[in-house]
Motif scaffolding. Sequence first.
Motif, mmCIF file in Angstrom:
data_model
loop_
_atom_site.group_PDB
_atom_site.id
_atom_site.type_symbol
_atom_site.label_atom_id
_atom_site.label_comp_id
_atom_site.label_asym_id
_atom_site.label_seq_id
_atom_site.Cartn_x
_atom_site.Cartn_y
_atom_site.Cartn_z
ATOM 1 N N PRO A 144 0.877 -1.164 -0.065
ATOM 2 C CA PRO A 144 -0.074 0.079 -0.069
ATOM 3 C C PRO A 144 0.898 1.194 -0.131
ATOM 4 O O PRO A 144 2.162 1.257 0.399
ATOM 5 C CB PRO A 144 -0.817 -0.205 1.211
ATOM 6 N N GLU A 145 0.054 2.329 -0.352
ATOM 7 C CA GLU A 145 0.849 3.729 -0.473
ATOM 8 C C GLU A 145 1.456 3.967 0.671
ATOM 9 O O GLU A 145 2.673 4.479 0.821
ATOM 10 C CB GLU A 145 -0.157 4.698 -1.046
ATOM 11 N N ASP A 146 0.983 3.846 1.925
ATOM 12 C CA ASP A 146 1.669 4.111 3.173
ATOM 13 C C ASP A 146 3.113 3.315 3.447
ATOM 14 O O ASP A 146 3.974 3.940 3.983
ATOM 15 C CB ASP A 146 0.738 3.973 4.505
ATOM 16 N N ARG A 147 2.901 2.130 2.905
ATOM 17 C CA ARG A 147 4.012 1.515 3.315
ATOM 18 C C ARG A 147 5.406 1.832 2.044
ATOM 19 O O ARG A 147 6.494 2.046 2.371
ATOM 20 C CB ARG A 147 4.114 -0.067 3.040
ATOM 21 N N ILE A 148 4.758 2.293 1.071
ATOM 22 C CA ILE A 148 5.811 3.136 -0.055
ATOM 23 C C ILE A 148 6.278 4.120 0.587
ATOM 24 O O ILE A 148 7.389 4.723 0.565
ATOM 25 C CB ILE A 148 5.025 3.288 -1.409
ATOM 26 N N THR A 149 5.436 5.219 1.118
ATOM 27 C CA THR A 149 5.730 6.252 1.815
ATOM 28 C C THR A 149 6.778 6.072 2.854
ATOM 29 O O THR A 149 7.841 6.863 2.591
ATOM 30 C CB THR A 149 4.478 7.120 2.380
ATOM 31 N N ALA A 150 6.482 5.125 3.579
ATOM 32 C CA ALA A 150 7.450 5.040 4.819
ATOM 33 C C ALA A 150 8.809 4.365 4.348
ATOM 34 O O ALA A 150 9.762 4.688 4.977
ATOM 35 C CB ALA A 150 6.736 3.853 5.864
ATOM 36 N N ASN A 151 8.997 3.889 3.290
ATOM 37 C CA ASN A 151 10.151 3.122 2.734
ATOM 38 C C ASN A 151 10.919 3.845 1.575
ATOM 39 O O ASN A 151 11.750 3.517 1.153
ATOM 40 C CB ASN A 151 9.832 1.683 2.232
ATOM 41 N N LEU A 152 10.262 4.954 1.044
ATOM 42 C CA LEU A 152 10.822 5.856 0.059
ATOM 43 C C LEU A 152 12.085 6.352 0.300
ATOM 44 O O LEU A 152 12.359 7.168 1.011
ATOM 45 C CB LEU A 152 9.838 6.887 -0.485
ATOM 46 N N ARG A 153 13.374 6.029 -0.505
ATOM 47 C CA ARG A 153 14.610 6.333 -0.185
ATOM 48 C C ARG A 153 14.708 7.986 0.066
ATOM 49 O O ARG A 153 14.106 8.593 -1.017
ATOM 50 C CB ARG A 153 15.537 5.869 -1.088
ATOM 51 N N GLY A 154 15.109 8.736 0.886
ATOM 52 C CA GLY A 154 15.288 10.053 0.829
ATOM 53 C C GLY A 154 14.406 10.898 1.242
ATOM 54 O O GLY A 154 14.403 11.871 1.409
ATOM 55 N N ALA A 155 13.107 10.193 1.255
ATOM 56 C CA ALA A 155 11.821 11.460 1.576
ATOM 57 C C ALA A 155 11.317 11.526 3.014
ATOM 58 O O ALA A 155 10.518 12.021 3.422
ATOM 59 C CB ALA A 155 10.730 10.738 0.653
ATOM 60 N N SER A 156 12.337 10.322 3.962
ATOM 61 C CA SER A 156 12.016 10.495 5.292
ATOM 62 C C SER A 156 10.700 10.195 5.755
ATOM 63 O O SER A 156 9.972 11.209 6.562
ATOM 64 C CB SER A 156 12.678 11.859 5.849
ATOM 65 N N GLY A 157 9.688 9.630 4.983
ATOM 66 C CA GLY A 157 8.393 9.594 5.176
ATOM 67 C C GLY A 157 7.418 10.559 5.047
ATOM 68 O O GLY A 157 6.292 10.477 5.401
ATOM 69 N N LEU A 158 7.833 11.417 4.034
ATOM 70 C CA LEU A 158 7.090 12.438 3.808
ATOM 71 C C LEU A 158 6.058 12.090 3.001
ATOM 72 O O LEU A 158 6.258 11.512 1.823
ATOM 73 C CB LEU A 158 7.977 13.607 2.977
ATOM 74 N N PRO A 159 4.630 12.077 3.277
ATOM 75 C CA PRO A 159 3.472 11.671 2.388
ATOM 76 C C PRO A 159 3.458 12.345 1.239
ATOM 77 O O PRO A 159 3.039 11.225 0.299
ATOM 78 C CB PRO A 159 2.274 12.099 3.393
ATOM 79 N N ALA A 160 3.630 13.275 0.690
ATOM 80 C CA ALA A 160 3.378 13.970 -0.312
ATOM 81 C C ALA A 160 4.485 13.121 -1.292
ATOM 82 O O ALA A 160 4.017 12.941 -2.544
ATOM 83 C CB ALA A 160 3.858 15.359 -0.500
ATOM 84 N N GLY A 189 5.327 10.275 -1.219
ATOM 85 C CA GLY A 189 4.871 8.624 -1.478
ATOM 86 C C GLY A 189 3.865 8.860 -2.421
ATOM 87 O O GLY A 189 3.562 7.900 -3.440
ATOM 88 N N HIS A 190 2.670 9.751 -2.204
ATOM 89 C CA HIS A 190 1.747 9.946 -3.154
ATOM 90 C C HIS A 190 2.242 10.280 -4.648
ATOM 91 O O HIS A 190 1.702 9.645 -5.449
ATOM 92 C CB HIS A 190 0.906 11.155 -2.643
ATOM 93 N N ALA A 191 2.979 11.177 -4.753
ATOM 94 C CA ALA A 191 3.741 11.455 -5.995
ATOM 95 C C ALA A 191 4.229 10.263 -6.428
ATOM 96 O O ALA A 191 4.032 10.166 -7.583
ATOM 97 C CB ALA A 191 4.746 12.555 -5.755
ATOM 98 N N TRP A 192 5.041 9.608 -5.876
ATOM 99 C CA TRP A 192 5.930 8.343 -6.172
ATOM 100 C C TRP A 192 4.784 7.240 -6.808
ATOM 101 O O TRP A 192 4.838 6.851 -8.188
ATOM 102 C CB TRP A 192 6.649 7.547 -5.220
ATOM 103 N N VAL A 193 3.571 6.975 -6.215
ATOM 104 C CA VAL A 193 2.576 6.223 -6.540
ATOM 105 C C VAL A 193 1.882 6.712 -7.747
ATOM 106 O O VAL A 193 1.576 6.099 -8.720
ATOM 107 C CB VAL A 193 1.512 5.873 -5.712
ATOM 108 N N GLU A 194 1.304 7.957 -7.819
ATOM 109 C CA GLU A 194 0.786 8.607 -9.016
ATOM 110 C C GLU A 194 1.884 8.433 -10.321
ATOM 111 O O GLU A 194 1.468 8.176 -11.367
ATOM 112 C CB GLU A 194 0.655 9.997 -8.921
ATOM 113 N N ASP A 195 3.128 8.665 -10.190
ATOM 114 C CA ASP A 195 3.999 8.942 -11.302
ATOM 115 C C ASP A 195 4.341 7.104 -11.755
ATOM 116 O O ASP A 195 4.177 6.970 -12.847
ATOM 117 C CB ASP A 195 5.351 9.565 -10.708
ATOM 118 N N ALA A 196 4.310 6.330 -10.779
ATOM 119 C CA ALA A 196 4.741 5.099 -11.300
ATOM 120 C C ALA A 196 3.448 4.507 -11.909
ATOM 121 O O ALA A 196 3.655 3.790 -12.732
ATOM 122 C CB ALA A 196 5.142 4.011 -10.105
#
Length: 134
Positions: free
Chosen positions: A79-95, A97-104
């Motif tokens: 889920p998006e919250d796990r992507i957000t929490a594990n997104l390298r360099g983003a330090s758990g920043l929700p935006a 994670g949301h942008a990553w999921v949208e772009d991907a």
Amino acid sequence: MRKIVTVADDADLAHLVDLIDMLPGPDTRSFWGEGSNSIGSKVGHRLREILSGRGDSSDVDYLAIYVLKYLGRGNRHIPEDRITANLRGASGLPAAGHAWVEDATRTAFTLVTRYSLPVWNGAHRTRGSAWLQG
């Protein structure tokens, strides 16, 4: 004869690989899952084929479908919250994670339509022909 597709051939494919590189590495079982049927195994198999120069359009198509199915918006696997929490360099920043999921999701769907649409429509079918009949 198979037509090989590389990241040098397709900017969208290169972008999707860059996005995947922002996620934890393939050995992070807590993110990708475990075993030969894990999400990491499925994504990794197609990525290795593509990155080694042996991938064809079906490998690109399956990689994109896996991103849509397992990492895309609204999925239940990663889920998006796990992507957000594990997104390298983003330090758990929700935006981020949301942008990553949208772009991907957008990039993967672009690849699916590029590599699957000819199969869905048939190689010799005229675009929009169903709308011209009748």
